[in-house]
Design a protein around this motif. Structure first.
Motif, mmCIF file in Angstrom:
data_model
loop_
_atom_site.group_PDB
_atom_site.id
_atom_site.type_symbol
_atom_site.label_atom_id
_atom_site.label_comp_id
_atom_site.label_asym_id
_atom_site.label_seq_id
_atom_site.Cartn_x
_atom_site.Cartn_y
_atom_site.Cartn_z
ATOM 1 N N GLU A 151 0.838 -1.211 0.000
ATOM 2 C CA GLU A 151 0.000 0.000 0.000
ATOM 3 C C GLU A 151 0.867 1.253 0.000
ATOM 4 O OE1 GLU A 151 -0.432 -2.603 2.133
ATOM 5 O OE2 GLU A 151 -2.123 -3.399 0.977
ATOM 6 N N LYS A 152 1.895 1.249 0.849
ATOM 7 C CA LYS A 152 2.741 2.452 0.934
ATOM 8 C C LYS A 152 3.571 2.639 -0.345
ATOM 9 C CE LYS A 152 2.972 2.704 5.914
ATOM 10 N NZ LYS A 152 3.819 2.568 7.084
ATOM 11 N N ILE A 153 3.959 1.550 -0.961
ATOM 12 C CA ILE A 153 4.704 1.681 -2.234
ATOM 13 C C ILE A 153 3.767 2.268 -3.291
ATOM 14 C CG2 ILE A 153 5.885 0.426 -4.088
ATOM 15 C CD1 ILE A 153 6.920 -1.544 -1.971
ATOM 16 N N LEU A 154 2.508 1.801 -3.299
ATOM 17 C CA LEU A 154 1.555 2.328 -4.283
ATOM 18 C C LEU A 154 1.272 3.811 -4.036
ATOM 19 C CD1 LEU A 154 -0.850 -0.733 -4.606
ATOM 20 C CD2 LEU A 154 0.803 0.094 -6.305
ATOM 21 N N GLU A 155 1.220 4.196 -2.752
ATOM 22 C CA GLU A 155 1.046 5.632 -2.432
ATOM 23 C C GLU A 155 2.228 6.451 -2.950
ATOM 24 O OE1 GLU A 155 0.471 6.379 1.804
ATOM 25 O OE2 GLU A 155 -1.142 4.881 1.768
ATOM 26 N N LEU A 156 3.441 5.900 -2.728
ATOM 27 C CA LEU A 156 4.655 6.586 -3.211
ATOM 28 C C LEU A 156 4.632 6.733 -4.729
ATOM 29 C CD1 LEU A 156 7.955 5.281 -1.586
ATOM 30 C CD2 LEU A 156 7.108 7.620 -1.646
ATOM 31 N N LYS A 157 4.117 5.696 -5.372
ATOM 32 C CA LYS A 157 4.061 5.681 -6.842
ATOM 33 C C LYS A 157 3.142 6.813 -7.346
ATOM 34 C CE LYS A 157 4.566 3.742 -10.949
ATOM 35 N NZ LYS A 157 5.735 3.867 -11.767
ATOM 36 N N LYS A 158 2.091 7.117 -6.537
ATOM 37 C CA LYS A 158 1.210 8.237 -6.930
ATOM 38 C C LYS A 158 1.970 9.560 -6.838
ATOM 39 C CE LYS A 158 -3.177 6.336 -5.464
ATOM 40 N NZ LYS A 158 -3.979 6.266 -4.260
ATOM 41 N N GLN A 159 2.822 9.629 -5.803
ATOM 42 C CA GLN A 159 3.616 10.849 -5.596
ATOM 43 C C GLN A 159 4.698 10.994 -6.667
ATOM 44 O OE1 GLN A 159 4.455 10.405 -1.336
ATOM 45 N NE2 GLN A 159 5.804 12.185 -1.588
ATOM 46 N N TYR A 160 5.243 9.862 -7.089
ATOM 47 C CA TYR A 160 6.319 9.851 -8.104
ATOM 48 C C TYR A 160 5.879 8.959 -9.264
ATOM 49 C CZ TYR A 160 9.162 11.418 -4.118
ATOM 50 O OH TYR A 160 9.670 12.089 -3.026
ATOM 51 N N PRO A 161 4.928 9.419 -10.087
ATOM 52 C CA PRO A 161 4.353 8.536 -11.112
ATOM 53 C C PRO A 161 5.376 8.032 -12.137
ATOM 54 C CG PRO A 161 3.534 10.810 -11.317
ATOM 55 C CD PRO A 161 4.342 10.761 -10.068
ATOM 56 N N ASP A 162 6.475 8.757 -12.322
ATOM 57 C CA ASP A 162 7.459 8.315 -13.316
ATOM 58 C C ASP A 162 8.486 7.342 -12.752
ATOM 59 O OD1 ASP A 162 6.279 9.845 -15.224
ATOM 60 O OD2 ASP A 162 7.513 11.612 -14.780
ATOM 61 N N ALA A 163 8.429 7.145 -11.437
ATOM 62 C CA ALA A 163 9.468 6.298 -10.819
ATOM 63 C C ALA A 163 9.281 4.838 -11.201
ATOM 64 C CB ALA A 163 9.404 6.446 -9.297
ATOM 65 N N LEU A 164 10.398 4.149 -11.412
ATOM 66 C CA LEU A 164 10.350 2.694 -11.613
ATOM 67 C C LEU A 164 10.500 2.024 -10.246
ATOM 68 C CD1 LEU A 164 12.646 2.058 -14.725
ATOM 69 C CD2 LEU A 164 10.149 2.258 -14.640
ATOM 70 N N ILE A 165 9.800 0.915 -10.071
ATOM 71 C CA ILE A 165 9.910 0.177 -8.808
ATOM 72 C C ILE A 165 10.915 -0.953 -8.984
ATOM 73 C CG2 ILE A 165 8.654 -1.230 -7.109
ATOM 74 C CD1 ILE A 165 6.105 0.357 -7.968
ATOM 75 N N LEU A 166 11.975 -0.906 -8.166
ATOM 76 C CA LEU A 166 13.017 -1.945 -8.206
ATOM 77 C C LEU A 166 12.868 -2.814 -6.962
ATOM 78 C CD1 LEU A 166 16.159 0.262 -9.078
ATOM 79 C CD2 LEU A 166 14.447 -0.706 -10.641
ATOM 80 N N ALA A 167 12.889 -4.127 -7.105
ATOM 81 C CA ALA A 167 12.682 -4.979 -5.930
ATOM 82 C C ALA A 167 13.633 -6.164 -5.918
ATOM 83 C CB ALA A 167 11.240 -5.490 -5.893
ATOM 84 N N HIS A 168 14.056 -6.521 -4.696
ATOM 85 C CA HIS A 168 14.865 -7.735 -4.501
ATOM 86 C C HIS A 168 13.903 -8.919 -4.424
ATOM 87 C CE1 HIS A 168 17.709 -10.536 -2.652
ATOM 88 N NE2 HIS A 168 18.668 -9.713 -3.053
ATOM 89 N N PRO A 169 14.280 -10.078 -4.987
ATOM 90 C CA PRO A 169 13.336 -11.213 -5.012
ATOM 91 C C PRO A 169 13.018 -11.812 -3.640
ATOM 92 C CG PRO A 169 15.466 -11.853 -5.911
ATOM 93 C CD PRO A 169 15.518 -10.376 -5.731
ATOM 94 N N GLU A 170 13.635 -11.313 -2.572
ATOM 95 C CA GLU A 170 13.235 -11.760 -1.229
ATOM 96 C C GLU A 170 11.952 -11.064 -0.761
ATOM 97 O OE1 GLU A 170 16.537 -11.298 1.503
ATOM 98 O OE2 GLU A 170 17.855 -12.357 0.143
ATOM 99 N N CYS A 171 11.458 -10.075 -1.541
ATOM 100 C CA CYS A 171 10.195 -9.393 -1.175
ATOM 101 C C CYS A 171 9.021 -10.341 -1.421
ATOM 102 C CB CYS A 171 9.987 -8.145 -2.032
ATOM 103 S SG CYS A 171 11.189 -6.847 -1.764
ATOM 104 N N LYS A 172 7.901 -10.061 -0.742
ATOM 105 C CA LYS A 172 6.695 -10.887 -0.928
ATOM 106 C C LYS A 172 6.141 -10.703 -2.343
ATOM 107 C CE LYS A 172 4.737 -11.108 3.706
ATOM 108 N NZ LYS A 172 3.692 -10.555 4.554
ATOM 109 N N SER A 173 5.345 -11.693 -2.790
ATOM 110 C CA SER A 173 4.909 -11.675 -4.191
ATOM 111 C C SER A 173 4.045 -10.454 -4.569
ATOM 112 C CB SER A 173 4.252 -12.990 -4.573
ATOM 113 O OG SER A 173 2.969 -13.046 -4.088
#
Ligand code: 13P
Ligand code: SF4
Length: 332
Positions: free
Chosen positions: A199-221
């Protein structure tokens, strides 16, 4: 057989006062030279340690440097399994870890006795273990992987091969999903990567709509599903440097932002927030146990040191070498 790795010293670090007015950075550099030591650091270490290290890298790179160095002493600024891996690969060298309490919740989620009982139920299976495991788990393993080579090493087995993957259920699920495999998974996880809030990542994405989300594969699906790019720490770093985008939300331990920012001063890196904002869970508390002061004492007094029983080294080195050979062969 139940095997345990052990250290001949009490856990912890040398709490000896540092001389006043000392230039810590210069003193560490002098000691390193005097003792023919090499300082290897993971990307999750505090910035000052990354800056002074001879090499900074991901788990695979750290293992390779440890295997190939001419230094007499390896100071591994990372966590315990990384220092153990260095010792297993270079048993004739002295391997030091600035704070022996620098463990790993993921490695701890796979106790050797329980794992041994689990794999006994599946004698025909090949055991693939993530490098984030104790030396004891490595003695029970056929091939070790890191997040840099897990996909390709799993794919090097026939599609219908019977495989067990331990200990990270998130990485295991992710590899199953991208390779079409159906590996049996150990139910372990990393407390840092499991804490990222969708939820918080999606909120951040609204604030920074052009940002790419980078994730380590240890994160949840759910976090991996919205990520634009999923890779090991070094994979995320390379991607951020090569991308022509300027903004990135980074869902892995926040220490990596130091190198990302250093390599890309014109880009903006935003750490993904954890669920519980009262705790800094996107920091790995184990990684952050190492400090410049502990690094200084560690080099000066050549402690704390990693010791592993020879018989454990003899067994644990095989799946690690298999990983290094396969990685080489696969051009990784
Ligand atoms: P990397 O091998 O991607 O650096 O990951 C190590 C680790 O501990 C991730 O939490
Ligand atoms: Fe272990 Fe997680 Fe820390 Fe990586 S971030 S060292 S997996 S506890």
């Amino acid at each position: 057989m139940m095997v345990e790795n052990y250290s001949k010293q009490p856990a912890g670090f040398l709490n000896i006062p540092i001389p006043k007015d000392i230039d810590l950075v210069q003193a560490i550099k002098d000691l390193r030279k005097e003792k023919n030591a090499i300082i290897l650091a993971h990307y999750y270490q505090e910035g000052a340690i990354q800056d002074i290290a001879d090499y900074v890298g991901d788990s695979l790179a750290l293992a390779r440097w440890a295997a190939n160095t001419d230094a007499d002493i390896i100071v591994l600024c990372g966590v315990h399994f990384m220092a153990e891996t260095a010792k297993i690969l270079s048993p004739e060298k002295r391997v030091l870890l600035p704070d022996l309490n620098a463990g790993c919740s993921l490695a701890d989620s796979c106790p050797a006795d329980e794992f041994e009982a689990f794999i006994k139920q599946y004698p025909e299976y090949t055991i693939i273990s993530y490098v984030n495991t104790s030396a004891a788990i490595k003695t029970l393993t056929d091939v070790v992987v890191t997040s840099s080579n897990a996909r390709q090493i799993v794919e090097s087995f026939p599609k219908d091969a019977k495989l067990i993957f331990a200990p990270d259920r998130n990485l295991g699920n992710y590899i199953n999903s991208i390779t079409g495999r159906d590996m049996l998974l150990w139910n372990g996880a990393c407390h840092v990567h499991e804490q990222f809030s969708l939820e918080k990542i999606l909120e951040l994405k609204k604030q920074y709509p052009d940002a790419l989300i980078l994730a380590h594969p240890e994160c949840k699906s759910p976090v991996l599903k919205i990520a634009d790019y999923i890779a090991s720490t070094s994979g995320l770093l390379n991607y951020a440097s090569q991308s022509d985008k300027k903004e990135f939300i980074v869902a892995t331990e926040s220490g990596i932002l130091h190198e990302m920012q250093k390599n890309n001063p014109d880009k903006n890196f935003i750490p993904a927030p954890p669920n519980d904002s009262t705790c800094a869970c996107n920091e790995c508390s184990f990684m952050k146990l190492n400090t410049l002061e502990k690094l200084y004492n560690c080099l000066k007094y050549e402690m704390p040191e990693i010791f592993i029983d020879e018989k454990i080294i003899e067994k644990a080195v095989k799946p690690i070498n298999r990983m290094l050979e396969l990685s080489e062969k696969l051009g990784l």
